[in-house]
Design a protein around this motif. Sequence first.
Motif, PDB file in Angstrom:
ATOM      1  N   LYS A 263     -16.106  -3.875  -7.853  1.00 21.52           N
ATOM      2  CA  LYS A 263     -15.762  -5.414  -8.285  1.00 21.52           C
ATOM      3  C   LYS A 263     -13.739  -3.947  -9.230  1.00 21.52           C
ATOM      4  CE  LYS A 263     -15.151  -9.412 -10.821  1.00 21.52           C
ATOM      5  NZ  LYS A 263     -16.178 -10.665 -10.953  1.00 21.52           N
ATOM      6  N   GLU A 264     -14.873  -3.328 -10.370  1.00 22.12           N
ATOM      7  CA  GLU A 264     -13.870  -3.176 -11.233  1.00 22.12           C
ATOM      8  C   GLU A 264     -13.473  -1.777 -10.839  1.00 22.12           C
ATOM      9  OE1 GLU A 264     -13.213  -3.575 -13.917  1.00 22.12           O
ATOM     10  OE2 GLU A 264     -15.248  -5.266 -14.533  1.00 22.12           O
ATOM     11  N   LYS A 265     -13.395  -1.323  -8.906  1.00 23.23           N
ATOM     12  CA  LYS A 265     -13.048   0.221  -8.797  1.00 23.23           C
ATOM     13  C   LYS A 265     -13.348   1.335  -9.417  1.00 23.23           C
ATOM     14  CE  LYS A 265      -9.653  -2.620  -5.758  1.00 23.23           C
ATOM     15  NZ  LYS A 265      -8.369  -2.931  -5.717  1.00 23.23           N
ATOM     16  N   ALA A 266     -14.766   1.667 -10.000  1.00 25.55           N
ATOM     17  CA  ALA A 266     -15.164   1.912 -11.062  1.00 25.55           C
ATOM     18  C   ALA A 266     -16.012   3.124 -10.418  1.00 25.55           C
ATOM     19  CB  ALA A 266     -15.327   1.685 -12.296  1.00 25.55           C
ATOM     20  N   ALA A 267     -16.434   4.193 -11.211  1.00 25.36           N
ATOM     21  CA  ALA A 267     -18.043   5.031 -10.487  1.00 25.36           C
ATOM     22  C   ALA A 267     -19.396   4.434 -11.392  1.00 25.36           C
ATOM     23  CB  ALA A 267     -17.291   6.615 -11.264  1.00 25.36           C
ATOM     24  N   LEU A 268     -20.535   4.483 -11.789  1.00 23.53           N
ATOM     25  CA  LEU A 268     -21.420   4.058 -12.110  1.00 23.53           C
ATOM     26  C   LEU A 268     -21.638   4.908 -12.845  1.00 23.53           C
ATOM     27  CD1 LEU A 268     -22.903   1.333 -13.032  1.00 23.53           C
ATOM     28  CD2 LEU A 268     -24.045   1.516 -10.690  1.00 23.53           C
ATOM     29  N   VAL A 269     -21.966   5.186 -14.505  1.00 23.87           N
ATOM     30  CA  VAL A 269     -22.681   5.991 -14.964  1.00 23.87           C
ATOM     31  C   VAL A 269     -23.692   5.050 -16.005  1.00 23.87           C
ATOM     32  CG1 VAL A 269     -22.749   7.651 -17.223  1.00 23.87           C
ATOM     33  CG2 VAL A 269     -20.223   7.280 -15.716  1.00 23.87           C
ATOM     34  N   TYR A 270     -24.843   6.209 -15.823  1.00 30.52           N
ATOM     35  CA  TYR A 270     -25.760   5.372 -16.428  1.00 30.52           C
ATOM     36  C   TYR A 270     -26.668   6.701 -17.705  1.00 30.52           C
ATOM     37  CZ  TYR A 270     -27.488   2.242 -13.203  1.00 30.52           C
ATOM     38  OH  TYR A 270     -27.752   1.007 -12.018  1.00 30.52           O
ATOM     39  N   MET A 271     -26.848   5.629 -18.315  1.00 30.06           N
ATOM     40  CA  MET A 271     -27.417   6.790 -19.997  1.00 30.06           C
ATOM     41  C   MET A 271     -28.646   6.521 -19.560  1.00 30.06           C
ATOM     42  SD  MET A 271     -27.199   5.876 -24.068  1.00 30.06           S
ATOM     43  CE  MET A 271     -25.572   7.348 -24.323  1.00 30.06           C
ATOM     44  N   GLY A 272     -29.140   7.476 -19.613  1.00 35.80           N
ATOM     45  CA  GLY A 272     -30.800   7.640 -19.480  1.00 35.80           C
ATOM     46  C   GLY A 272     -31.402   8.260 -21.523  1.00 35.80           C
ATOM     47  N   HIS A 273     -32.627   7.724 -22.065  1.00 41.96           N
ATOM     48  CA  HIS A 273     -33.383   8.480 -23.376  1.00 41.96           C
ATOM     49  C   HIS A 273     -33.556  10.585 -22.745  1.00 41.96           C
ATOM     50  CE1 HIS A 273     -35.637   9.404 -26.189  1.00 41.96           C
ATOM     51  NE2 HIS A 273     -35.147   8.289 -26.507  1.00 41.96           N
ATOM     52  N   GLY A 274     -33.870  10.618 -21.714  1.00 41.43           N
ATOM     53  CA  GLY A 274     -34.714  11.806 -22.325  1.00 41.43           C
ATOM     54  C   GLY A 274     -35.680  12.291 -22.670  1.00 41.43           C
ATOM     55  N   ASN A 275     -35.693  13.524 -22.757  1.00 42.07           N
ATOM     56  CA  ASN A 275     -36.512  14.519 -23.872  1.00 42.07           C
ATOM     57  C   ASN A 275     -36.100  16.044 -23.827  1.00 42.07           C
ATOM     58  OD1 ASN A 275     -39.403  15.905 -24.690  1.00 42.07           O
ATOM     59  ND2 ASN A 275     -39.603  13.676 -23.995  1.00 42.07           N
ATOM     60  N   ASP A 276     -35.866  16.068 -25.090  1.00 40.63           N
ATOM     61  CA  ASP A 276     -36.133  17.077 -25.816  1.00 40.63           C
ATOM     62  C   ASP A 276     -37.213  18.752 -25.023  1.00 40.63           C
ATOM     63  OD1 ASP A 276     -33.053  16.942 -25.832  1.00 40.63           O
ATOM     64  OD2 ASP A 276     -33.762  16.766 -28.014  1.00 40.63           O
ATOM     65  N   HIS A 277     -38.260  17.912 -25.055  1.00 47.10           N
ATOM     66  CA  HIS A 277     -39.710  18.398 -24.793  1.00 47.10           C
ATOM     67  C   HIS A 277     -40.767  18.489 -23.916  1.00 47.10           C
ATOM     68  CE1 HIS A 277     -39.151  18.532 -29.220  1.00 47.10           C
ATOM     69  NE2 HIS A 277     -39.145  17.922 -29.534  1.00 47.10           N
ATOM     70  N   PHE A 278     -39.910  17.775 -22.325  1.00 49.32           N
ATOM     71  CA  PHE A 278     -40.661  17.669 -21.255  1.00 49.32           C
ATOM     72  C   PHE A 278     -39.521  17.871 -20.287  1.00 49.32           C
ATOM     73  CE2 PHE A 278     -42.365  15.396 -18.097  1.00 49.32           C
ATOM     74  CZ  PHE A 278     -43.836  15.519 -18.054  1.00 49.32           C
ATOM     75  N   PRO A 279     -39.331  17.686 -18.783  1.00 52.06           N
ATOM     76  CA  PRO A 279     -38.391  18.095 -18.063  1.00 52.06           C
ATOM     77  C   PRO A 279     -38.754  17.095 -17.141  1.00 52.06           C
ATOM     78  CG  PRO A 279     -40.547  19.495 -17.559  1.00 52.06           C
ATOM     79  CD  PRO A 279     -41.109  19.328 -18.441  1.00 52.06           C
ATOM     80  N   SER A 280     -37.810  15.945 -18.143  1.00 54.02           N
ATOM     81  CA  SER A 280     -37.917  14.273 -17.257  1.00 54.02           C
ATOM     82  C   SER A 280     -36.969  14.471 -16.511  1.00 54.02           C
ATOM     83  CB  SER A 280     -38.239  13.674 -17.726  1.00 54.02           C
ATOM     84  OG  SER A 280     -36.896  14.062 -19.907  1.00 54.02           O
ATOM     85  N   GLY A 281     -36.266  15.524 -16.566  1.00 54.02           N
ATOM     86  CA  GLY A 281     -34.492  15.095 -16.111  1.00 54.02           C
ATOM     87  C   GLY A 281     -34.293  15.337 -14.790  1.00 54.02           C
ATOM     88  N   GLY A 282     -35.873  15.808 -14.224  1.00 51.55           N
ATOM     89  CA  GLY A 282     -35.651  15.393 -12.270  1.00 51.55           C
ATOM     90  C   GLY A 282     -36.184  14.497 -11.713  1.00 51.55           C
ATOM     91  N   SER A 283     -36.457  13.144 -12.453  1.00 49.84           N
ATOM     92  CA  SER A 283     -37.058  11.835 -11.597  1.00 49.84           C
ATOM     93  C   SER A 283     -35.053  11.412 -11.910  1.00 49.84           C
ATOM     94  CB  SER A 283     -37.277  11.488 -12.520  1.00 49.84           C
ATOM     95  OG  SER A 283     -38.897  12.044 -12.938  1.00 49.84           O
ATOM     96  N   TYR A 284     -34.305  11.994 -13.236  1.00 45.98           N
ATOM     97  CA  TYR A 284     -33.357  11.239 -13.313  1.00 45.98           C
ATOM     98  C   TYR A 284     -32.164  11.278 -11.476  1.00 45.98           C
ATOM     99  CZ  TYR A 284     -34.315   9.616 -17.197  1.00 45.98           C
ATOM    100  OH  TYR A 284     -35.176   8.497 -19.265  1.00 45.98           O
ATOM    101  N   ILE A 285     -31.947  13.328 -11.795  1.00 46.61           N
ATOM    102  CA  ILE A 285     -31.340  13.697 -10.634  1.00 46.61           C
ATOM    103  C   ILE A 285     -31.729  13.387  -9.265  1.00 46.61           C
ATOM    104  CG2 ILE A 285     -31.120  15.713  -9.656  1.00 46.61           C
ATOM    105  CD1 ILE A 285     -30.964  17.280 -13.008  1.00 46.61           C
ATOM    106  N   GLN A 286     -33.442  12.631  -9.212  1.00 50.61           N
ATOM    107  CA  GLN A 286     -33.542  12.190  -8.044  1.00 50.61           C
ATOM    108  C   GLN A 286     -32.814  11.415  -7.337  1.00 50.61           C
ATOM    109  OE1 GLN A 286     -37.477  13.372  -6.613  1.00 50.61           O
ATOM    110  NE2 GLN A 286     -37.698  12.236  -4.698  1.00 50.61           N
ATOM    111  N   PHE A 287     -32.541  10.081  -8.604  1.00 48.10           N
ATOM    112  CA  PHE A 287     -32.863   9.250  -8.690  1.00 48.10           C
ATOM    113  C   PHE A 287     -30.796   8.889  -8.341  1.00 48.10           C
ATOM    114  CE2 PHE A 287     -30.928   5.612 -11.176  1.00 48.10           C
ATOM    115  CZ  PHE A 287     -31.078   4.147 -10.361  1.00 48.10           C
TER     116      PHE A 287
END
Length: 395
Positions: A263-287
Amino acid sequence: MPLSCQAGWEGRCKGGEVRRPAWKSSDNTLGNGADQVCTSGIKKGHPGSILLIGPGFFYFRAVEKGGFMKVGTVFFAVVMLCMFTVQSVIAGEHKVEHKSGIVLAMFGTTVEPALQGLLNIKEKMAKAFPETPVRFAFTSNIIRKIWQKRAKDPVYLKAHPEIPPEILHVQGPLATIANFQDDGYDTLVVQPTHIAPAEEFLDLTSYVHALASIDTIKKKFKPFNKLVIGRPMLGTFGVTHPYAEDIKLAVKAMKEDVDRARKEKAALVYMGHGNDHFPSGGSYIQFAHEMKRAYPDVLTLVGTVEGYPGLDQVMAQLQDAEVKKVVIRAFMIVAGDHAVNDMAGPDEDSWKSIMEKAGITVVPYLHGMGENDHVAEIYVRHAADAAEDAGIILK
């Protein structure tokens, strides 16, 4: 086991003999009010037997030439009824009733409007299992202390009458589980509202497994019949419930965000929490990858406050795609401090400020994922799965 004896006659009763057995049972019940049996009509000298059926009850059988003759029963049917009644009472006294409950565990928030995301999940959980109590648990020590302080502040309470007592007096997961058990609930499902299977989820899992492992010499004193934990929104490792399927289900729940971006003719950006000490990025990238497959007409990116992928990776992709407008939303259950300040705040280091400085128009959507009914239903389903896998009945 019934007992019997052979004994001589020792007297008479009206119309028959009085027979006293030559023994007593080990608990002396035989001599308590029923050690005499009138054998009216039985001829003296006939051998017979007395059977102890239950405390104070006898059945006399005399042996006569040509067959058996049943005499002197003390209401045999009544005796049998009494036996079954006593057994039923004894069985009832030893019957263990396992009561089930649900602990809804999350990091927590101190931002009042953000509580709606948590309350919505609880409401959906209570609706799915109306006979099963659901209680909150905040894992953050700092957030719990803030609510405890507010609960004692009459000025704050007067200004915020909408805050429910369960938030004002919220406890940590250990205390919530212990109080459930103290109230007679020994069968519990702990359902976290975490997004990814990262540090907080693994810590909470350790708590649950440790408590569930408590054993006792006598089984009846074991504190928990069953204590299990459900999956985060994006799933976790294991073969029973493939995490890839959980991610795809989460993608379907995000359709309302995609529609908003369209509706806004825009991209969609999500801000996740993440973790500096645990490799949780894979879940976000796959999502993010599955979002692109499901909604190819809307560019969807995910960055995290901590760890990888960060804002730098998001900005690089936005610039490569020459994006001029974005809808940003916190990929978190509540739109708390991270959403209000780190994502959409006025400070120069907020995501909104950095994007605007790069010439991108930013449309913040300040609502937690928990306010999305489809997301709330995911947690309900995960709690149901954990219960079913463990043989727990949630009513």
